[in-house]
Design a protein around this motif. Sequence first.
Motif, short mmCIF file in Angstrom:
data_model
loop_
_atom_site.label_atom_id
_atom_site.label_comp_id
_atom_site.label_asym_id
_atom_site.label_seq_id
_atom_site.Cartn_x
_atom_site.Cartn_y
_atom_site.Cartn_z
N TRP A 170 -1.10 -6.56 3.66
CA TRP A 170 -2.29 -6.59 4.47
C TRP A 170 -2.60 -5.18 4.89
O TRP A 170 -2.98 -4.72 6.14
CB TRP A 170 -2.31 -7.47 5.68
N SER A 171 -2.41 -4.30 3.97
CA SER A 171 -3.01 -2.54 4.13
C SER A 171 -4.16 -2.74 4.03
O SER A 171 -4.66 -2.25 2.86
CB SER A 171 -1.81 -2.05 3.20
N ARG A 215 -0.24 -5.60 -5.34
CA ARG A 215 -1.44 -6.23 -5.46
C ARG A 215 -2.26 -6.24 -4.57
O ARG A 215 -1.98 -5.76 -3.40
CB ARG A 215 -0.97 -7.68 -5.74
N MET A 216 -3.78 -6.83 -4.60
CA MET A 216 -4.51 -6.94 -3.74
C MET A 216 -4.53 -8.28 -3.11
O MET A 216 -4.34 -9.43 -3.95
CB MET A 216 -6.08 -6.57 -3.98
N ASP A 223 -11.86 -11.55 -1.87
CA ASP A 223 -11.19 -10.67 -2.21
C ASP A 223 -11.33 -9.21 -1.39
O ASP A 223 -10.61 -8.15 -1.43
CB ASP A 223 -11.06 -10.17 -3.66
N ASP A 224 -12.64 -9.37 -0.66
CA ASP A 224 -12.97 -8.28 0.28
C ASP A 224 -12.94 -6.65 -0.24
O ASP A 224 -12.87 -5.83 0.26
CB ASP A 224 -11.98 -8.15 1.31
N HIS A 227 -13.05 -2.80 -0.08
CA HIS A 227 -12.08 -2.42 0.89
C HIS A 227 -10.64 -2.95 0.83
O HIS A 227 -9.91 -1.96 0.43
CB HIS A 227 -12.84 -2.90 2.30
N GLY A 228 -10.41 -4.10 0.83
CA GLY A 228 -9.37 -4.80 0.14
C GLY A 228 -8.02 -4.63 1.12
O GLY A 228 -8.12 -3.84 2.05
N HIS A 229 -7.38 -5.55 0.94
CA HIS A 229 -5.93 -5.49 1.68
C HIS A 229 -4.87 -5.45 0.59
O HIS A 229 -4.65 -6.56 0.06
CB HIS A 229 -5.86 -6.85 2.45
N ALA A 230 -4.09 -4.81 0.77
CA ALA A 230 -2.95 -4.40 -0.21
C ALA A 230 -1.56 -4.78 0.01
O ALA A 230 -1.48 -4.72 1.24
CB ALA A 230 -3.06 -3.02 -0.97
N GLU A 231 -0.75 -5.19 -0.94
CA GLU A 231 0.79 -4.97 -0.59
C GLU A 231 1.02 -3.87 -1.53
O GLU A 231 1.01 -3.67 -2.57
CB GLU A 231 1.36 -6.26 -1.33
#
Length: 434
Positions: A170-171, A215-216, A223-224, A227-231
């Motif tokens: 959730w980066s 991964r996102m 998927d946002d 901008h995104g939220h990454a692991e």
Amino acid sequence: MSASSLIPHLVADKVQQFVEEECIPSDALFRAQLGEGAQRWSTYPPIIDQLKARAKKLGLWNIFLSKTHYKEGAGFTNLEYGLIAEQLGKSLVASEVRLTFPPKAGNMEVLAKYGNDVQKREWLAPLLDGQIRSAFLMTERPVASSDATNISLTMRREGDEYVLNGSKWWSSGAGDPRCRVYIVMGKSNPTHQDPFKRQSVILVPAGTKGVTVKRMLSVYGYDDAPHGHAEIIFENARIPASNLVLGEGRGFEIIQGRLGPGRIHHCMRSLGAAEHALEWMITRVNDPSRSTFGKQLNEHGVIIEWIAKSRMEIDAARLIVLAAAHKIDTSDAKGALKEIAEAKVIVPQVSLAVIDRAVQSFGAAGVSQDTPLATMWAHQRTLRIADGPDEVHLQQMGRNENKRAKALQKKLEMQRNKAEALLRQHGIQAKMHL
């Protein structure tokens, strides 16, 4: 023309006009320009830069840093900005084109408040100008991150470097192709006797050797992008010690300073989303082509009740947010913990309730892509988890409120004794049982 040259209510009017006449109509184009598949993570919709240029021309750029605590601020208090920021929650692109979208705003607050001159010059200046983006890395998959003392990513000092090992997820912001720096919280001194002095914050340039975006993550199926939220995985990533923010063991201090205003910014935008959902609902139920059981939708008592409840809940929540913003202005985020927690718990719940009623008024269309309601609901639902889940804030507030028990018992006993004395003075024998 700068935003600080105008008085707050005029800026609020300009922002509202900009959002409603230019940003909201651009939301569909933003989604179309994102495209599909892998392209969504490598393409940045051109409409964003066009709207940014427009926002700068209107003097609506970078007005979120409060004048109370930041020399880089545009001249508004948190309270004044609260009246402005609500409009941003109505549009997908509005916050982005004015550089106030999370985590960018919070990250810039960290650098403005805690960064040294070199860090401000290297990272804050281009962030404020909109040239680059940043990501915030705190939450971890293997541990319960709602208790930040559990953070386990290690930061081991070796000479003039810190060696980072561990993982984050959730980066927020890490998916943006323009992301150039990660603000990372890790455990630098795991044996310190004070569990709140074991963590530090360090700036990690994106692309550093040993740092891998695994991964996102999706948010309720969205998927946002971009901008995104990454692991993200850290494997012996070496970061210059000069990238440490404020000092070793100051991580909690930094994060609490960041999350206070950041939570308020979330709440401000959430109210805008709720207002926009209410607008959609009112429009829907007054559509003459929509009738059930021989009545237009707005003739059903339950619908009118939904509208009334939504109006009251939004207005009440707004006062709570503005009270918290004022408390931050008159003290700081630490001094406004109770007010911030109240807003953080109440506002997402109100926003979700209003959006859910709007979805219900649209029926099947409400959960489709033909309205923004489904996306709005998904985003608002995450806020009951982000920046501390409801339960953490409620537990903290409950404990602090309960500390008043002895003082309240003493006060009530005094009031009872005085009441009994007054009764005796008037010849009335009575024993009060409280």
